[in-house]
Design a protein around this motif. Structure first.
Motif, PDB file in Angstrom:
ATOM      1  N   LEU A 145      -5.990  20.243   0.959  1.00  0.00           N
ATOM      2  CA  LEU A 145      -5.130  20.706   2.052  1.00  0.00           C
ATOM      3  C   LEU A 145      -4.884  19.610   3.087  1.00  0.00           C
ATOM      4  CD1 LEU A 145      -3.595  23.212   2.734  1.00  0.00           C
ATOM      5  CD2 LEU A 145      -5.576  24.077   3.987  1.00  0.00           C
ATOM      6  N   THR A 146      -5.832  18.697   3.262  1.00  0.00           N
ATOM      7  CA  THR A 146      -5.629  17.592   4.199  1.00  0.00           C
ATOM      8  C   THR A 146      -4.462  16.715   3.760  1.00  0.00           C
ATOM      9  OG1 THR A 146      -7.975  17.580   4.802  1.00  0.00           O
ATOM     10  CG2 THR A 146      -6.721  15.576   5.268  1.00  0.00           C
ATOM     11  N   GLN A 147      -4.294  16.554   2.447  1.00  0.00           N
ATOM     12  CA  GLN A 147      -3.168  15.784   1.929  1.00  0.00           C
ATOM     13  C   GLN A 147      -1.891  16.626   1.873  1.00  0.00           C
ATOM     14  OE1 GLN A 147      -5.128  14.834  -1.785  1.00  0.00           O
ATOM     15  NE2 GLN A 147      -5.504  12.720  -1.152  1.00  0.00           N
ATOM     16  N   LYS A 148      -2.029  17.879   1.453  1.00  0.00           N
ATOM     17  CA  LYS A 148      -0.855  18.738   1.299  1.00  0.00           C
ATOM     18  C   LYS A 148      -0.184  19.048   2.630  1.00  0.00           C
ATOM     19  CE  LYS A 148       0.710  23.004  -0.926  1.00  0.00           C
ATOM     20  NZ  LYS A 148       0.305  24.228  -1.657  1.00  0.00           N
ATOM     21  N   ARG A 149      -0.937  18.963   3.714  1.00  0.00           N
ATOM     22  CA  ARG A 149      -0.344  19.297   5.006  1.00  0.00           C
ATOM     23  C   ARG A 149       0.824  18.385   5.355  1.00  0.00           C
ATOM     24  NH1 ARG A 149      -4.254  16.931   9.772  1.00  0.00           N
ATOM     25  NH2 ARG A 149      -4.650  14.891   8.873  1.00  0.00           N
ATOM     26  N   TRP A 150       0.854  17.159   4.828  1.00  0.00           N
ATOM     27  CA  TRP A 150       1.977  16.262   5.087  1.00  0.00           C
ATOM     28  C   TRP A 150       3.242  16.747   4.383  1.00  0.00           C
ATOM     29  CZ3 TRP A 150       1.583  12.951   8.917  1.00  0.00           C
ATOM     30  CH2 TRP A 150       0.309  12.537   9.321  1.00  0.00           C
ATOM     31  N   PHE A 151       3.077  17.304   3.198  1.00  0.00           N
ATOM     32  CA  PHE A 151       4.218  17.925   2.514  1.00  0.00           C
ATOM     33  C   PHE A 151       4.719  19.129   3.311  1.00  0.00           C
ATOM     34  CE2 PHE A 151       5.506  21.465  -0.278  1.00  0.00           C
ATOM     35  CZ  PHE A 151       6.687  20.942  -0.790  1.00  0.00           C
ATOM     36  N   LEU A 152       3.791  19.948   3.809  1.00  0.00           N
ATOM     37  CA  LEU A 152       4.178  21.113   4.600  1.00  0.00           C
ATOM     38  C   LEU A 152       4.880  20.695   5.887  1.00  0.00           C
ATOM     39  CD1 LEU A 152       0.944  23.272   4.165  1.00  0.00           C
ATOM     40  CD2 LEU A 152       3.097  23.447   2.909  1.00  0.00           C
ATOM     41  N   LEU A 153       4.447  19.591   6.481  1.00  0.00           N
ATOM     42  CA  LEU A 153       5.119  19.062   7.666  1.00  0.00           C
ATOM     43  C   LEU A 153       6.554  18.665   7.336  1.00  0.00           C
ATOM     44  CD1 LEU A 153       5.248  17.983  10.573  1.00  0.00           C
ATOM     45  CD2 LEU A 153       4.153  15.880   9.753  1.00  0.00           C
ATOM     46  N   GLY A 154       6.756  18.015   6.189  1.00  0.00           N
ATOM     47  CA  GLY A 154       8.107  17.640   5.778  1.00  0.00           C
ATOM     48  C   GLY A 154       8.998  18.850   5.584  1.00  0.00           C
ATOM     49  N   MET A 168       1.565  22.763  13.492  1.00  0.00           N
ATOM     50  CA  MET A 168       0.648  22.227  14.487  1.00  0.00           C
ATOM     51  C   MET A 168      -0.792  22.622  14.198  1.00  0.00           C
ATOM     52  SD  MET A 168       2.616  22.278  18.153  1.00  0.00           S
ATOM     53  CE  MET A 168       1.280  21.355  18.868  1.00  0.00           C
ATOM     54  N   LYS A 169      -0.997  23.787  13.623  1.00  0.00           N
ATOM     55  CA  LYS A 169      -2.356  24.228  13.301  1.00  0.00           C
ATOM     56  C   LYS A 169      -2.976  23.386  12.193  1.00  0.00           C
ATOM     57  CE  LYS A 169      -1.598  28.955  14.855  1.00  0.00           C
ATOM     58  NZ  LYS A 169      -1.466  30.371  14.477  1.00  0.00           N
ATOM     59  N   PHE A 170      -2.146  22.780  11.358  1.00  0.00           N
ATOM     60  CA  PHE A 170      -2.660  21.904  10.306  1.00  0.00           C
ATOM     61  C   PHE A 170      -3.030  20.521  10.843  1.00  0.00           C
ATOM     62  CE2 PHE A 170      -0.485  24.869   7.403  1.00  0.00           C
ATOM     63  CZ  PHE A 170      -1.442  24.990   6.410  1.00  0.00           C
ATOM     64  N   PHE A 171      -2.620  20.203  12.074  1.00  0.00           N
ATOM     65  CA  PHE A 171      -2.797  18.845  12.597  1.00  0.00           C
ATOM     66  C   PHE A 171      -3.461  18.852  13.974  1.00  0.00           C
ATOM     67  CE2 PHE A 171       0.532  18.408   9.479  1.00  0.00           C
ATOM     68  CZ  PHE A 171       0.314  17.156   8.903  1.00  0.00           C
ATOM     69  N   PRO A 172      -4.675  19.366  14.086  1.00  0.00           N
ATOM     70  CA  PRO A 172      -5.362  19.290  15.382  1.00  0.00           C
ATOM     71  C   PRO A 172      -5.661  17.855  15.793  1.00  0.00           C
ATOM     72  CG  PRO A 172      -6.894  19.948  13.658  1.00  0.00           C
ATOM     73  CD  PRO A 172      -5.519  19.978  13.049  1.00  0.00           C
ATOM     74  N   ASP A 173      -5.638  16.946  14.815  1.00  0.00           N
ATOM     75  CA  ASP A 173      -5.912  15.532  15.094  1.00  0.00           C
ATOM     76  C   ASP A 173      -4.660  14.739  15.430  1.00  0.00           C
ATOM     77  OD1 ASP A 173      -5.044  16.074  12.506  1.00  0.00           O
ATOM     78  OD2 ASP A 173      -6.018  14.309  11.650  1.00  0.00           O
ATOM     79  N   ARG A 174      -3.470  15.316  15.201  1.00  0.00           N
ATOM     80  CA  ARG A 174      -2.218  14.611  15.465  1.00  0.00           C
ATOM     81  C   ARG A 174      -1.193  15.550  16.099  1.00  0.00           C
ATOM     82  NH1 ARG A 174      -4.137  12.062  10.731  1.00  0.00           N
ATOM     83  NH2 ARG A 174      -4.016   9.775  10.850  1.00  0.00           N
ATOM     84  N   LEU A 228       9.644  29.840   2.031  1.00  0.00           N
ATOM     85  CA  LEU A 228       8.852  30.266   0.875  1.00  0.00           C
ATOM     86  C   LEU A 228       7.882  29.182   0.416  1.00  0.00           C
ATOM     87  CD1 LEU A 228      11.627  32.141  -1.149  1.00  0.00           C
ATOM     88  CD2 LEU A 228       9.785  33.150   0.224  1.00  0.00           C
ATOM     89  N   LEU A 229       8.149  27.930   0.795  1.00  0.00           N
ATOM     90  CA  LEU A 229       7.263  26.829   0.408  1.00  0.00           C
ATOM     91  C   LEU A 229       6.108  26.634   1.395  1.00  0.00           C
ATOM     92  CD1 LEU A 229       9.858  24.106  -0.695  1.00  0.00           C
ATOM     93  CD2 LEU A 229       8.315  25.413  -2.169  1.00  0.00           C
TER      94      LEU A 229
END
Length: 360
Positions: free
Chosen positions: A3-12, A129-135, A187-188
């Motif tokens: 999930l740490t890696q996938k969160r960048w896809f979700l951000l996109g 934003m919840k996926f990125f408390p560090d950024r 949906l993604l």
């Protein structure tokens, strides 16, 4: 992929969703041809100013579904909230092109589109934003920046479509594209697990509210920070919204620009808006959020002064005023999602940020 890696896809995906949700900033391009169309249908004079109530209603209603949709998003996730909002936005744009009166336009654009926009924007920003408390600053800038950059890209495209096939077909095309992309993107996405912590992230242990207080909307309303933050956002956002909603008309009437040049003026405001969203987060790292917002407010005041003095013989003041107001508005919209999360906690930020946005 964890999930740490996938969160960048979700951000996109969230940025793509907001890119299409930002179609509201093309209103000033749609307003003039819509007014002409309604004047032909009703046989009575209709001006873009007469239609401003539809844009005002859309903006006024959007924070309300951000509040209730935020609660639904926290419980059921973005895969329900964002597609529902995308369908409302697409339908609102489509039927706006077929409105036969000002009242019908207010209902289709102001009500349907505005409600859908609130659902989509709030869920997309706060989910990521919840996926990125560090950024948090980076993500706030990127997601709101994508929303703003839509107003750079869409006005010239919309103006071309209007000239080529008329306002009705142009709104049908925009509505179809907006609805399809937002539904697919929603949906993604997925909700952030409550216990998620990025690999290697250690929460800051600085003293004060930002150290971990999690306030719901009731605690936020009772806090001493709420009213000053609400007033600051209202003052900072009002000037930018006035220019964004009427930029096309101002460029034509005050400056005497033709349709193509007025459309580019709208894009100029949007470009400044996007740059403000992206740069404000970086600036707040050095200046702090309150000082950054204070600077943004000063820039807005200067922009209003320059715009009031602009005219056909003072084009430089006109564009500098647009630049200042667009930048200031982007500054506030880029900083405030993270600002409310910092002060009141990220757990309930969907609802808390929506309440702050209500007057704007």
């Amino acid at each position: 992929m964890n999930l740490t890696q996938k969160r960048w896809f979700l951000l996109g995906v969230a940025c793509l969703i907001n890119l299409f949700a930002g179609s509201i900033y093309a209103w000033s391009v749609f307003a003039a041809p819509l007014a002409e169309r309604l004047a032909d249908i009703t046989g009575a004079p209709v001006t873009p100013g007469d239609l401003a109530v539809a844009f005002s209603l859309a903006n006024g209603l959007a924070p309300i579904p951000m509040i209730f949709g935020g609660a639904v998003n926290d419980r059921f996730g973005p895969r329900f909230v964002i597609p529902a909002g995308g369908l409302l936005m697409g339908a609102g744009l489509w039927f706006s092109g077929h409105a036969g009166s000002v009242l019908e336009l207010v209902l289709t654009y102001g009500l349907f589109f505005g409600l859908g926009l609130g659902l989509v924007y709030g869920a997309a920003v706060n989910t990521t934003m919840k996926f990125f408390p560090d950024r948090r600053r980076l993500v706030g800038g990127l997601t709101t920046g994508a929303y703003g950059i839509s107003s750079v890209l869409l006005p010239p495209v919309a103006a071309h479509w209007i000239a080529a096939c008329g306002i009705t077909s142009a709104l049908e095309l925009v509505g179809t594209a907006v609805g399809a992309v937002i539904v697919a993107g929603g949906l993604l996405l997925r909700a952030c697990p409550p216990d998620f912590r990025p690999e290697g992230f250690v929460p800051a242990q600085t003293p004060g509210i930002a150290a971990g207080a999690q306030r719901d909307w009731r605690g936020m309303l009772r806090s001493r920070e709420f009213l000053p933050m609400l007033l600051l956002l209202t003052c900072g956002a009002t000037a930018g919204m006035m220019v964004i909603s009427q930029g096309f008309t101002i460029a034509k009437t005050q400056m005497g620009l033709d349709v193509a040049a007025a459309s580019m003026a709208v894009s100029f405001v949007a470009l400044a808006n996007t740059f403000g969203r992206l740069s404000a987060g970086a600036a707040s790292d050095y200046l702090g959020r309150v000082r950054t917002l204070g600077l943004g407010l000063a820039v807005a005041i200067a922009g209003l002064g320059m715009l009031s003095l602009a005219g056909p013989d003072a084009a430089a003041l006109f564009y500098l005023g647009l630049l200042s107001l667009g930048f200031s508005f982007g500054c506030f919209m880029g900083v405030y999602p993270g600002f409310t999360a910092q002060v009141f906690g990220s757990r309930n930020n969907s609802v808390n940020f929506g309440i702050h946005s209500c007057p704007n």
